[in-house]
Motif scaffolding. Sequence first.
Motif, PDB file in Angstrom:
ATOM      1  N   THR A 131       0.863  -1.183   0.000  1.00  0.00           N
ATOM      2  CA  THR A 131       0.000   0.000   0.000  1.00  0.00           C
ATOM      3  C   THR A 131       0.894   1.225   0.000  1.00  0.00           C
ATOM      4  O   THR A 131       1.797   1.330   0.830  1.00  0.00           O
ATOM      5  CB  THR A 131      -0.900   0.048   1.250  1.00  0.00           C
ATOM      6  OG1 THR A 131      -1.483  -1.234   1.455  1.00  0.00           O
ATOM      7  CG2 THR A 131      -1.993   1.098   1.107  1.00  0.00           C
ATOM      8  N   TYR A 168      -2.945   5.601   0.891  1.00  0.00           N
ATOM      9  CA  TYR A 168      -3.806   4.576   0.308  1.00  0.00           C
ATOM     10  C   TYR A 168      -4.103   4.837  -1.167  1.00  0.00           C
ATOM     11  O   TYR A 168      -5.183   4.536  -1.668  1.00  0.00           O
ATOM     12  CB  TYR A 168      -5.120   4.458   1.099  1.00  0.00           C
ATOM     13  CG  TYR A 168      -4.900   4.399   2.584  1.00  0.00           C
ATOM     14  CD1 TYR A 168      -4.471   3.229   3.189  1.00  0.00           C
ATOM     15  CD2 TYR A 168      -5.077   5.537   3.376  1.00  0.00           C
ATOM     16  CE1 TYR A 168      -4.232   3.182   4.555  1.00  0.00           C
ATOM     17  CE2 TYR A 168      -4.835   5.499   4.741  1.00  0.00           C
ATOM     18  CZ  TYR A 168      -4.402   4.322   5.321  1.00  0.00           C
ATOM     19  OH  TYR A 168      -4.152   4.277   6.664  1.00  0.00           O
ATOM     20  N   GLY A 207      -2.967   0.152  -4.149  1.00  0.00           N
ATOM     21  CA  GLY A 207      -3.065  -1.127  -3.461  1.00  0.00           C
ATOM     22  C   GLY A 207      -2.506  -2.231  -4.347  1.00  0.00           C
ATOM     23  O   GLY A 207      -2.831  -2.314  -5.532  1.00  0.00           O
ATOM     24  N   SER A 242      -7.063   2.760   6.308  1.00  0.00           N
ATOM     25  CA  SER A 242      -6.535   1.413   6.123  1.00  0.00           C
ATOM     26  C   SER A 242      -7.627   0.359   6.054  1.00  0.00           C
ATOM     27  O   SER A 242      -7.433  -0.715   5.484  1.00  0.00           O
ATOM     28  CB  SER A 242      -5.573   1.071   7.261  1.00  0.00           C
ATOM     29  OG  SER A 242      -6.269   1.048   8.508  1.00  0.00           O
ATOM     30  N   GLU A 265      -6.078  -0.398   1.952  1.00  0.00           N
ATOM     31  CA  GLU A 265      -4.774  -1.039   1.823  1.00  0.00           C
ATOM     32  C   GLU A 265      -4.849  -2.251   0.898  1.00  0.00           C
ATOM     33  O   GLU A 265      -5.929  -2.770   0.591  1.00  0.00           O
ATOM     34  CB  GLU A 265      -4.230  -1.424   3.199  1.00  0.00           C
ATOM     35  CG  GLU A 265      -5.109  -2.358   3.972  1.00  0.00           C
ATOM     36  CD  GLU A 265      -4.582  -2.563   5.387  1.00  0.00           C
ATOM     37  OE1 GLU A 265      -4.889  -3.618   5.954  1.00  0.00           O
ATOM     38  OE2 GLU A 265      -3.879  -1.681   5.903  1.00  0.00           O
TER      39      GLU A 265
END
Length: 802
Positions: free
Chosen positions: A654, A658, A661, A688, A692
């Motif tokens: 990640t 963010y 991913g 998260s 992520e």
Amino acid sequence: MFKRIKNKFIRYIAFGIYFLIVLVCAIQLNFLGLFGYSPTKKDITMPNVNISTELFTADSVLIGRYFDEDRNPVAFDSISKNVINALVATEDVRFYKHSGVDFLGLGSGIISTLTGDKRGASTITQQLAKNLYRTRYNKSVGLLGRIPGIGLIVTKFKEWMTAYKLETRYSKAEIITMYLNTVSFSNNSYGIQTAARRYFSKNASDLSINEAAVLVGMLKGTTMYNPMRNLDKSRERRNVVLLQMQKANYIDQAQVETLSKEPLVLHTDNKDVHAGEDSYLRAAVERWLEKWAEDNDRDIYRDGLKIYTTINSKLQKHAEEAVAKQMEVLQRRLKNAWGDEEPWRDLSGKVIPGFIENLAKKTDYYKYLTKKYDNRTDSIDFYLNQKKQMEIFSWKGERLREKVQMSTMDSIKYYVTMLNTGVMSMDPYSGEIKVWVGGIDHQFFKYDHVNQSKRQAGSTFKPFVYLAALESGMTPCDQVQDKPVTIKIDKGDSIEVWEPKNADWNFSYREMSLRWAMARSVNSITVQLTEKVGADKIAEAAHRVGIESKLNPVPSIGLGPNDVSVFEMVNGYSTMMNEGERLTPILVSRIEDYDGKVIATFKPERKQVVDKQDAWLMTYMLRGGMEEPGGTSQALWEYDLFAKENEIGGKTGTSSEYVDGWYMGVTKDLVTAVWVGCDDRNVHFKNSQTGEGSKTALPIFGLFMEAVYKDKSLGYTQGKFPAPTVEITKKYKCVTPRPFREESLSDSTAVDDGVDLEDIGSGEVIQEEGAETPEGDVDMGALSTEQDVVATKLRDSLDNVG
């Protein structure tokens, strides 16, 4: 000379014959450039017909075509007799009685036209001559051709000559076959076979009387009588062709009465026809073969080649279905996460002012409005915000299409928040690419996220740090303490201090084996290893195994601040899986010419770049994500993947805020990379729990592999990784201390590998050191380069403005 002939009538005949001979010779030789080019004997023997190239998967499924003219020639016996009869009856009823030029038919054609029976005066052979050799094109016309009237006579005479040459060289069956294989049927369909597929989803040999009449009827006017555009006109023209067939005694009156009452029904959903449409895979192979075609003097748009890729059609389908299922969920999740808030944020989390307006200014439509309204902002704003009907990509729409009322500004907001993906899967032992998914929809998002797009790798880059550590002499069981780290960076006139943090902002102060630390994606240990081994050594190791992008050897290199492609990451991980032997990934296995002769084969280049022991140990460490306590790949337990003691290795990733991913997954047979994110880096997930890699990219891998294992026809079975082929002298069977309590390392397992770039400390310091972070302003250059989210599809807005 002619005065010696006393009979006046014979003298005139002799003069006419002499003049005709001189004229023919003058035209053939293009005397003084007066007449232009005429086809030679070689041209007649080897007519130049452009044939579309076909693209196949490894299992012979047609997935694309390349063409200037979409044409697939067929033999005479592969054309329905109904088509032959309709064509002769309508275009040249005396076709079997003349030798290329039908002077009797020419006279009767003129009379018929005057009486209302519209039939062309040119024979089929003459039309073939015109189609093949372009006798009416400017480049074929000499100086006399520029004189009105004279030019028409010259070109018509050249058509007659060329038609006669064709008749002396080919049989009637060959001539009518060449004609039907070259004529245009509109909608970029050339030849009867392509037309039969496009309009009726069948082969030319299977066309009924009515279907043949429709296609032959189109030859009078492919626009006016195109059944896709004007169904009623096409049906009227079909009935005219049926009457002509009756007059030529090919069908009787009862058949005409029955057939003319039938509705005109099209079937345009043939998958082979749609294979001619553009796709990520088709475009990737096109780029792949660019140099080959140039070096071998081949034209993939005209030579009728058959290109066989390494792609497995079933694997490709499973990957595309996994992408569609997960990306629809993720798109809804991203929308719900922000709600009514604007998602374009800078590093501090503040809304970027003028973000959408800056994007709009980069569109062609904005430039058009600026020019048209002399930079008057009120007029420009009015049209930018004027709603109009357009077709957009939508997970809710039929075939991912939806017609909506939207303004240009609305569509920019819509597309800039659209998540995209790139997925590639490869056999690490053969180098054959098995899956290539460049994005969610090629029509709307042209940029290929497999090998054109490059994004921050996040923690998926960490294995290259551990590889360099093994190469320096360390073992998977060597212990490193999870503790705070202070890195001093010499800026010349000052010293910057960087104190990287773990994903949960906590340190356990535990001694951890390298395998456990990589499995848990511990930032502090990665940075300590980088400091010990050297960032330059890590960059060198990454380049050696397959990463070709520029890598800045900064202290944070192991946390993935550098931009890399999905293609490169698959190559890098595959080298470790393949006992340290780097293979050049191949997308095309062989190419055949139109006659089926193999003219090229492609094999990967091979080079041993990593010691076999270290390479095997890296695959063993990658399994740690599933096997070590708190491993970041353990969300895969949710999927049906672990029968028969199946082993899977992998690494999540990640990037900062963010934005990106990642998931890198390895099995005993395949290496797969998945990337997910928005094309504009200023738009991303909020936290998260949603953004992520374990929540975005990993599920696509899980769904894909689940489908692969369930599809028994593929032959991919579950099981253990290959055993080492060399003696393993380094200690690797290390024991993780027990009992292990998740709270001892806080909740880092829940946060996966976290926000790698944010967690390394000051964003400014890392930016100076070369690690890219999202910029505060809209990077339209990046938007245009990575994928012009606006311009590629928002041209609908421009098309609807005067």
